[in-house]
Each structure stands twice: as structure tokens, then as C-alpha cells.
Scaffold this motif. Structure first.
Motif, short mmCIF file in Angstrom:
data_model
loop_
_atom_site.label_atom_id
_atom_site.label_comp_id
_atom_site.label_asym_id
_atom_site.label_seq_id
_atom_site.Cartn_x
_atom_site.Cartn_y
_atom_site.Cartn_z
N SER A 150 49.17 44.90 56.76
CA SER A 150 50.46 44.83 57.46
C SER A 150 51.55 44.15 56.65
CB SER A 150 50.25 44.06 58.78
OG SER A 150 49.83 42.73 58.50
N GLY A 151 51.26 43.82 55.38
CA GLY A 151 52.25 43.10 54.58
C GLY A 151 53.24 44.03 53.89
N SER A 152 54.01 43.46 52.97
CA SER A 152 55.02 44.23 52.24
C SER A 152 54.40 44.91 51.01
CB SER A 152 56.12 43.28 51.78
OG SER A 152 55.60 42.40 50.79
N ALA A 153 55.20 45.76 50.36
CA ALA A 153 54.72 46.43 49.14
C ALA A 153 54.51 45.39 48.04
CB ALA A 153 55.72 47.48 48.70
N ALA A 154 55.40 44.39 47.97
CA ALA A 154 55.27 43.36 46.93
C ALA A 154 53.99 42.54 47.14
CB ALA A 154 56.49 42.43 46.97
N ALA A 181 31.27 33.15 51.02
CA ALA A 181 31.38 34.44 50.30
C ALA A 181 31.15 34.19 48.81
CB ALA A 181 32.74 35.06 50.54
N GLU A 182 31.70 33.10 48.30
CA GLU A 182 31.50 32.78 46.88
C GLU A 182 30.04 32.41 46.63
OE1 GLU A 182 34.51 29.77 46.32
OE2 GLU A 182 35.94 31.23 45.50
N LYS A 183 29.48 31.62 47.54
CA LYS A 183 28.08 31.18 47.39
C LYS A 183 27.13 32.37 47.31
CE LYS A 183 24.58 28.36 49.77
NZ LYS A 183 24.31 27.46 50.90
N TYR A 184 27.34 33.36 48.19
CA TYR A 184 26.43 34.52 48.23
C TYR A 184 26.97 35.72 47.47
CZ TYR A 184 23.79 31.74 51.50
OH TYR A 184 23.04 30.73 52.05
N GLN A 185 28.08 35.52 46.75
CA GLN A 185 28.71 36.57 45.93
C GLN A 185 28.93 37.86 46.73
OE1 GLN A 185 26.04 36.38 42.44
NE2 GLN A 185 27.80 35.54 41.38
N LEU A 186 29.53 37.67 47.90
CA LEU A 186 29.83 38.81 48.78
C LEU A 186 31.34 39.05 48.83
CD1 LEU A 186 27.48 38.03 51.81
CD2 LEU A 186 27.36 40.07 50.34
N PRO A 187 31.75 40.31 49.01
CA PRO A 187 33.17 40.55 49.27
C PRO A 187 33.54 40.06 50.67
CG PRO A 187 31.93 42.63 49.23
CD PRO A 187 30.95 41.53 48.95
N VAL A 188 34.85 39.98 50.93
CA VAL A 188 35.31 39.53 52.25
C VAL A 188 36.13 40.64 52.91
CG1 VAL A 188 35.30 37.06 51.79
CG2 VAL A 188 37.31 38.40 51.16
N ILE A 189 36.09 40.67 54.23
CA ILE A 189 36.94 41.59 54.99
C ILE A 189 37.95 40.73 55.74
CG2 ILE A 189 37.02 43.31 56.85
CD1 ILE A 189 34.17 44.13 56.01
N LEU A 190 39.21 40.89 55.36
CA LEU A 190 40.25 39.98 55.85
C LEU A 190 41.09 40.57 56.97
CD1 LEU A 190 41.67 38.48 52.52
CD2 LEU A 190 39.75 37.68 53.90
N HIS A 191 41.34 39.74 57.99
CA HIS A 191 42.30 40.03 59.05
C HIS A 191 43.46 39.07 58.80
CE1 HIS A 191 43.56 40.51 63.39
NE2 HIS A 191 44.07 39.32 63.13
N VAL A 192 44.61 39.62 58.43
CA VAL A 192 45.76 38.76 58.10
C VAL A 192 46.98 39.24 58.87
CG1 VAL A 192 47.18 37.78 56.26
CG2 VAL A 192 44.84 38.50 55.75
N VAL A 193 47.48 38.39 59.78
CA VAL A 193 48.68 38.72 60.55
C VAL A 193 49.67 37.57 60.40
CG1 VAL A 193 49.60 39.21 62.85
CG2 VAL A 193 47.39 40.15 62.19
N LYS A 194 50.86 37.91 59.94
CA LYS A 194 51.94 36.93 59.73
C LYS A 194 51.49 35.72 58.91
CE LYS A 194 54.61 38.09 63.89
NZ LYS A 194 55.42 39.12 63.26
N ALA A 195 50.63 35.97 57.92
CA ALA A 195 50.12 34.87 57.10
C ALA A 195 49.80 35.34 55.68
CB ALA A 195 48.87 34.29 57.76
N HIS A 196 50.45 36.40 55.22
CA HIS A 196 50.10 36.96 53.90
C HIS A 196 50.38 35.98 52.77
CE1 HIS A 196 48.78 40.85 55.21
NE2 HIS A 196 49.82 40.93 56.03
N GLU A 197 51.51 35.26 52.84
CA GLU A 197 51.81 34.32 51.76
C GLU A 197 50.75 33.23 51.67
OE1 GLU A 197 53.99 34.65 49.30
OE2 GLU A 197 54.51 36.57 50.20
N GLN A 198 50.34 32.72 52.84
CA GLN A 198 49.32 31.66 52.87
C GLN A 198 47.99 32.18 52.29
OE1 GLN A 198 51.37 32.46 55.38
NE2 GLN A 198 52.12 30.62 56.40
#
Ligand SMILES: [Zn+2]
Length: 261
Positions: free
Chosen positions: A157-161, A121-138
């Protein structure tokens, strides 16, 4: 006009009536749909659905979804590199990618595929579409190391913070059918208070059906149901929410720009 920022219209669930589903979406005002790829097997099908069909503009994203880890091969990263190079201007994002720690698969392997795709994504300067479940801190820790990246945390699915940290990183948060579910009071409250400039609407069709079609296949015209549920808890009108969330998606993914290929 509305955008479905996350819709698997390429799935076999739609093979028998894709044209009808897209017509219904267009009639409901959903004129732009982002179609994320989940494994290398799906990429050519996602790409074949680029362009205008039945009054809806379809925009492809390509990626290796963490939920399907066991289907990925190391060589898929090189293949993705080649696809992104060849279809530059056509592919709007790297996605969907991320971490799903609710799955009992190898976390290190998930991390390896995730980081390698963030590199692309960095190489081609593209945005990313993320799927994050029980791993927001990571994921937040990884994104802090990569300040140049932007994207969407789909079906947030994460918290407000944690939401505030994603926003600080330049990320948008995807609001979907979950906001219509009876037990989602906390989520409704959170999405009511987050800045509208940081939200995009999505269906994740054929999954994540809103309460009005519980247990049935989800379809992109249901963006309207998500919009109504959001308008019911926010100070802005439905029209204003539609306009701003559409602008947010357009700006991030360059949906308004004509494909050069
Ligand atoms: Zn998805």
C-alpha cells in the motif's frame, strides 16, 4: 500455474466448504497457497492445513499479526520460537507480522512484537510476510538495520519510491484485489512500472475481494482476476506474469522443496 501468496484459508469463513474452494482454486490453476497465521490460537490450525488438499499445496507461515495486538501475550514469542524450532522445514515464513498504525493500539507494543519476530526470522533464517499500514517509513528504517532479512510486503500500500526501497532490501511486493478496484488508478500505474521480478500475486481471502465479487467472500481462485488486471496494464503477457510471479514466490519461500518432516 499460479500461487496465492497470502490466503487465510484456515479462517472459519471456509469451514463449511473449504474442499470446494480448494478444488475451484486448483481448477483455475492456483496450485500453491501460502497460509499465514495471525495469532497463537490459529497456529495449530494453520499447521494442520500443511500438505496437498484437493489438488492444492498449502504452505504454513506463523506469526502474530499487528491488527490483533490485544490478543497477543508476551509468552507467545517464546511459543513461536518453539513452533519454529519444532516445525523447521514445514513453516515457510514468519508471518503475518508488521506494523498497522491505522489501528489505535499501542505503537510501542506493536514495535516490540514486530522486532521480536524479526529476531526469530533471523534466528531460523526464514523470510517474513509483512502487513504494513501507514507505517512504511518505520518498517523500512527497521529493515535497513537487518540486511539479512527477505520477505513479502503483502497487499502493498506504499508509494512507488518506498516500493523501490523495499526491493533494494530484497523484498517482494504483494499485488491483490485492490488493483481491480475502480479508484485504484494510481496503484495500477505503480504496479505497471515496478520490475516483474519483485511482484507476487495474492488474494488475502476471505478479505480484499476484487471488483467482480465486490462485497462477497474472496477466494483463492481470484488470483486469476488479479493476474488479468495486472496483465491489462503491463507490457508482459498474462502467461509471462503468471510464470515470473510464481517463480518469485517459489524462490523466496522454497515452495518447490519437499518438506523434510
Ligand atoms: Zn492477511
Amino acid at each position: 500455474m499460479l500461487v496465492d501468496s497470502h490466503c487465510h484459508i484456515d479462517f472459519s469463513d471456509f469451514h463449511h466448504d473449504r474442499a470446494t474452494v480448494l478444488h475451484q482454486a486448483a481448477s483455475a490453476g492456483v496450485k500453491q497457497i501460502v497460509v499465514p497465521g495471525i495469532t497463537s490460537r490459529y497456529w495449530s490450525r494453520v499447521l494442520s492445513l500443511t500438505g496437498e488438499f484437493c489438488g492444492v499445496k498449502l504452505y504454513p507461515a506463523l506469526g502474530l499479526h499487528p491488527f490483533f495486538l490485544t490478543e497477543h501475550k508476551k509468552s507467545d514469542i517464546d511459543l513461536l520460537d518453539q513452533y519454529l524450532k519444532h516445525f523447521q522445514g514445514q513453516v515457510r515464513a514468519v508471518g503475518e507480522i508488521g506494523l498497522d498504525f491505522a489501528r489505535k493500539t499501542d505503537k510501542d507494543a506493536q514495535l516490540e512484537y514486530f522486532e521480536a519476530q524479526l529476531d526469530l526470522a533471523e534466528k531460523y533464517q526464514l523470510p517474513v510476510i509483512l502487513h504494513v499500514v501507514k507505517a512504511h517509513e518505520q518498517v523500512l528504517a527497521i529493515l535497513k538495520q537487518r540486511p539479512g532479512l527477505a520477505g513479502i510486503v503483502h497487499s502493498y500500500s506504499g508509494s512507488a519510491a518506498q516500493a523501490k526501497q523495499y526491493i533494494k532490501q530484497g523484498f517482494l511486493l504483494g499485488v491483490g484485489g485492490v488493483i481491480t478496484w475502480p479508484k485504484s488508478d494510481k496503484k495500477r500505474d505503480m504496479f505497471a512500472k515496478l520490475p516483474l521480478e519483485s511482484l507476487v500475486l495474492e488474494t488475502d481471502s476471505p478479505d480484499m475481494s476484487p471488483a467482480n465479487i465486490k462485497g462477497e467472500r474472496n477466494t483463492p481462485d481470484q488470483v486469476v482476476t488479479v493476474l488479468d488486471a495486472l496483465a491489462a496494464v503491463r507490457p508482459e503477457s498474462a502467461d509471462e506474469i503468471a510464470k515470473t510471479t510464481t517463480d518469485n514466490a517459489n524462490q523466496l519461500l522454497g515452495l518447490g522443496q519437499v518438506c523434510l518432516l
